[in-house]
Each structure stands twice: as C-alpha cells, then as structure tokens.
Design a protein around this motif. Structure first.
Motif, PDB file in Angstrom:
ATOM      1  N   GLN A  85       5.825   8.891   7.820  1.00  0.00           N
ATOM      2  CA  GLN A  85       6.914   8.719   6.846  1.00  0.00           C
ATOM      3  C   GLN A  85       8.105   9.619   7.242  1.00  0.00           C
ATOM      4  N   ALA A 123      11.920   8.881   0.197  1.00  0.00           N
ATOM      5  CA  ALA A 123      11.006   8.237   1.125  1.00  0.00           C
ATOM      6  C   ALA A 123      11.395   6.776   1.186  1.00  0.00           C
ATOM      7  N   ASN A 124      12.046   6.379   2.256  1.00  0.00           N
ATOM      8  CA  ASN A 124      12.431   4.970   2.277  1.00  0.00           C
ATOM      9  C   ASN A 124      11.803   4.201   3.432  1.00  0.00           C
ATOM     10  N   GLY A 125      10.687   4.721   3.921  1.00  0.00           N
ATOM     11  CA  GLY A 125       9.952   3.998   4.968  1.00  0.00           C
ATOM     12  C   GLY A 125       9.102   2.896   4.376  1.00  0.00           C
ATOM     13  N   GLU A 126       8.193   2.382   5.197  1.00  0.00           N
ATOM     14  CA  GLU A 126       7.350   1.308   4.671  1.00  0.00           C
ATOM     15  C   GLU A 126       6.112   1.898   4.006  1.00  0.00           C
ATOM     16  N   SER A 127       5.437   1.059   3.253  1.00  0.00           N
ATOM     17  CA  SER A 127       4.266   1.502   2.501  1.00  0.00           C
ATOM     18  C   SER A 127       3.138   1.913   3.448  1.00  0.00           C
ATOM     19  N   TYR A 128       2.570   3.087   3.185  1.00  0.00           N
ATOM     20  CA  TYR A 128       1.453   3.595   3.990  1.00  0.00           C
ATOM     21  C   TYR A 128       0.252   2.676   3.863  1.00  0.00           C
ATOM     22  N   GLY A 174      11.438   6.696  -3.958  1.00  0.00           N
ATOM     23  CA  GLY A 174      11.051   5.840  -2.838  1.00  0.00           C
ATOM     24  C   GLY A 174      10.230   4.646  -3.281  1.00  0.00           C
ATOM     25  N   THR A 218       4.814   4.976  -0.495  1.00  0.00           N
ATOM     26  CA  THR A 218       5.422   5.870   0.494  1.00  0.00           C
ATOM     27  C   THR A 218       4.942   7.318   0.348  1.00  0.00           C
TER      28      THR A 218
END
Ligand code: ADP
Ligand code: MG
Length: 268
Positions: free
Chosen positions: A83, A236-241, A110, A114
């Motif tokens: 992340q 947190a602007n990534g993709e879902s873990y 987020g 995330t």
C-alpha cells in the motif's frame, strides 16, 4: 519462629498485599541470589522489579481487552509495500503516541480493503501498550449504543464514560448513513473530545460527501471543523488488499491446473 511458620505467614501477607509475582518467585530468586552472592537489598530489588514488570503487563492486557478490538492487528503484520500510498513515516511517528498528549486527531481516508481498520487497530493497540486508554467502535455501533443509552436515560453517563479514554477509534464513517438524532449524538462525541482526547476516524468518504451521511451541511461543517483543527491525515488510495490477495490466489490456482483442464469448476 520456625521456618515453615514464617514461610506460611510470608505467603499469606504477599497474597494480602496482592503481590502474586513475588509470591511465585521469592523462593527461586532467593536461591539465585544466594548462588551469585547478591545482598539483601539486591534480592528485594530484583523481586520488586519482577512484580512491577508483571503488573505493567497485566494492566496492558486489561487495557487491550477493554479496547474491544474486533480483530487484533499490529503494525508488524502490515505490509507497507502493498500500500505505497500510505505515508509510512507518519504512521511510525504516530506509533509513538505523542499525538495523544497533544490531543490531536488522526483521519484515515481510503477505499475499502486498503488497511484502514488494520492501521487504526495497530495505533490503538500501541496506545494500550503505552499505558493509555483506548476504545474501538464502529461509527454505526457507537451511534446505536448512544441512541439506546438515551432511551434508557443513560446517555450522559455513557458520554462521560467515553470521555475517560485517551483515544476513541471511530471506524467506518460513511458506510451507513444515520438519522438526524444519530448525527447529533456523533457530533456530541466529537465536540466533547475536542482538545480533550484524541479521535481516530476511518472513512471511505471524501470530505465533500460527509453531509450525505451526516444529514445536515451545518452539523457536518461544525463536526469537520473540530475534527480537523489538529489532525494527521493518512490517505490510502491503492487497491484493496483483500482483492489483491484473492486475485493472486486465483492466479496460482489457474497456474497449477493440469493442462487440458477447464479451470476452476467452470460450467460444471
Ligand atoms: P479497510 O478497513 O480499509 O476496509 P482492512 O484494514 O479491514 O481494510 O483490511 C482488510 C484486510 O486486509 C485485513 O485482514 C487486513 O489485515 C488486511 N490488510 C490490508 N492492507 C494490508 C497491508 N498493507 N498489509 C497487510 N495486511 C493488510
Ligand atoms: Mg475497515
């Protein structure tokens, strides 16, 4: 006094004084101190140190239990490389807990999955280990509990109990919109916490969408004002873990399928 009588009395007194570690260890430590020729004060000192250490640990365990974490998560199991949008340096600084001395808030914004709840739990867990009092709530759980307390004329009591914490975690603001009464109660918590205790809020909503869940523009404005006056924001602007993990699992599955197979139970 006979040795057996003095031992019996000593054990009784240690129990009365609530010194369980001393009770458990005074004999073995006496043997150790005899063999390394420690003097009496050193023996007593080492015995006291063990009691204190155990006592601190027991208190931390009690605080962690009282915080009611849904699942216990610590920073050790958080993978920052998964992340990269999260400001790791800020997270590590917040782990020191000093923001709570300054009554500052933390906002974790987020998408779903995330790691917001994971990080919020890790921060509150660290607070408990440092001797601070923390309590974890989902926003909807807290609002429901307050509405119930109000019906039972216990609201003021509940609010006062909440004020005794150094840190309140308010998880998942924005998933469930609440009634006008619910929004007002949440505002009451935020307003009482202002400059007195720290709030750690997680949300999937950008600020401009807050009025939609809180109902009124005016109330949301007042709430945001207090919440963000002294705030650390983690985005947190990534993709879902979770999504990433299941995608990886799926890929591995497909790779290990024997040649000629149709893949995972498709059309069967
Ligand atoms: P959110 O609250 O943002 O929806 P969670 O914190 O509930 O996300 O994370 C979903 C799951 O994925 C949890 O089991 C969490 O422990 C795990 N997780 C999320 N991000 C990470 C990460 N960067 N490293 C390790 N585990 C993670
Ligand atoms: Mg969450």
């Amino acid at each position: 006094m006979s040795p057996s009588k003095s031992t019996m009395l000593l054990e009784h007194h240690l129990k009365q004084l609530k010194l369980p570690t001393m009770l458990r260890e005074y004999l073995s430590l006496a043997a150790a101190c005899t063999s390394d020729r420690s003097d009496y004060p050193t023996y007593l000192l080492r015995l006291c140190e063990r009691e204190l250490l155990d006592r601190e640990q027991r208190a931390a365990e009690r605080r962690i239990k009282a915080a009611r974490f849904p699942v216990l998560k610590t920073l050790d199991s958080f993978d920052f490389t998964a992340q990269p949008s999260i400001n790791e340096a800020l997270v590590r600084e917040l782990m020191s807990g000093q923001y709570m001395d300054r009554k500052e808030n933390v906002l974790l914004v987020g998408n779903s999955g995330t790691g917001k709840t994971h990080l919020a739990t890790a921060l509150a867990f660290a607070a408990c280990a440092q001797g601070r009092r923390a309590r974890f709530f989902t926003v909807s759980g807290l609002v429901t509990a307050m509405l119930e307390a109000r019906e039972e004329r216990q609201l003021e009591r509940m609010l006062r109990a909440l004020q005794r914490y150094d840190l309140l975690v308010l998880d998942e603001l924005g998933y469930v919109p609440f009634s006008k009464a619910g929004a007002e109660l949440l505002f009451e918590v935020v307003s009482r916490a202002y400059e007195r205790q720290s709030l750690l809020v997680t949300t999937n909503l950008p600020f401009e969408n807050w009025p939609e869940v809180c109902g009124s523009e005016r109330l949301t404005g007042a709430m945001l004002d207090r919440l963000t006056h002294r705030v650390h924001i983690l985005e947190a602007n990534g993709e879902s873990y979770r999504l990433r993990q299941s995608r990886r699992r799926l890929k591995r599955q497909v790779r290990t399928e024997p040649p000629g197979s149709d893949g995972p139970s498709e059309g069967k």
